[in-house]
Enzyme design. Structure first.
Site, PDB file in Angstrom:
ATOM      1  N   HIS A   7      -2.322  -0.251   3.478  1.00  0.00           N
ATOM      2  CA  HIS A   7      -2.348  -0.558   2.053  1.00  0.00           C
ATOM      3  C   HIS A   7      -1.030  -0.114   1.444  1.00  0.00           C
ATOM      4  O   HIS A   7      -0.264   0.621   2.063  1.00  0.00           O
ATOM      5  CB  HIS A   7      -3.533   0.138   1.370  1.00  0.00           C
ATOM      6  CG  HIS A   7      -3.583   1.611   1.617  1.00  0.00           C
ATOM      7  ND1 HIS A   7      -4.009   2.140   2.829  1.00  0.00           N
ATOM      8  CD2 HIS A   7      -3.244   2.666   0.849  1.00  0.00           C
ATOM      9  CE1 HIS A   7      -3.942   3.462   2.774  1.00  0.00           C
ATOM     10  NE2 HIS A   7      -3.475   3.801   1.584  1.00  0.00           N
ATOM     11  N   GLY A   8      -0.764  -0.542   0.249  1.00  0.00           N
ATOM     12  CA  GLY A   8       0.510  -0.248  -0.398  1.00  0.00           C
ATOM     13  C   GLY A   8       0.595   1.164  -0.950  1.00  0.00           C
ATOM     14  O   GLY A   8      -0.405   1.875  -1.044  1.00  0.00           O
TER      15      GLY A   8
END
Length: 146
Positions: free
Chosen positions: A64-65
Site C-alpha cells: 500500500h502507499g
C-alpha cells in the site's frame, strides 16, 4: 460514481512476477487501470516497501502507499494477485498479494477482515487453489472480507 472496493476486474489469477518490485507494480497497476488511484500511487507503494516490508506472513503481502500518497487515491479499492510460483519477498515466499488504496479510513475495515481471514495459512492455501475470480470474490464475501 462509486466503485466497489473489490470486483472481478481487480483479481489476477495465475499472476507472474520475477521480483517483489514487479509484484507491487502489478498490484498497483490493477488499481490504476480500474480507476482507484493515479499512477503516482504505485511509486508510493514502492516507497512504502523500502521503508518497511508489507510481508504479513502466511504467503501474504499487502502493499500500500505511504501516508502522503492519500492525495493520489480517487476511491478505496483492493487488488488481489494469486501467484502459482512464489515471489521472493525479502527472503520470504509470497503467493498472495493484496494491493490496497484507502480513501480516508474506509479501507481499515476491509484490511482488518482480510487480515483475520488470512491469519491462518490453511485459508491462504485454500484461496490459492481457487480457479476463478468469481470464486475468489465468493471466498472473501463468505469470509466477510468485502
Amino acid at each position: 460514481m462509486s466503485l466497489s472496493i473489490l470486483t472481478e476486474k481487480n483479481i489476477t489469477m495465475r499472476a507472474k512476477a520475477a521480483s517483489r518490485e514487479e509484484a507491487i507494480r502489478e498490484a498497483g497497476d490493477v488499481l490504476v487501470q480500474n480507476g482507484y488511484v493515479e499512477p503516482a500511487y504505485v511509486e508510493k507503494m514502492l516507497e512504502r516497501e523500502r521503508v518497511t516490508t508489507t510481508y504479513m506472513g502466511n504467503l501474504l503481502a499487502i502493499p500500500h502507499g505511504t501516508e502522503d500518497a492519500k492525495a493520489n487515491i480517487k476511491a478505496s479499492g483492493i487488488s488481489v494477485l494469486l501467484f502459482e510460483q512464489p515471489v521472493d519477498w525479502d527472503g520470504h515466499d509470497v503467493r498472495l498479494v493484496i494491493g490496497i488504496a484507502g480513501k480516508g479510513n474506509e479501507h481499515l475495515d476491509v484490511l482488518s477482515k482480510i487480515a483475520i481471514l488470512c491469519s491462518k495459512e490453511e485459508n491462504v492455501r485454500k484461496l490459492l487453489q481457487i480457479q476463478s475470480a468469481d470464486e475468489v470474490l465468493r471466498f472473501f464475501s463468505e469470509g466477510n472480507a468485502t
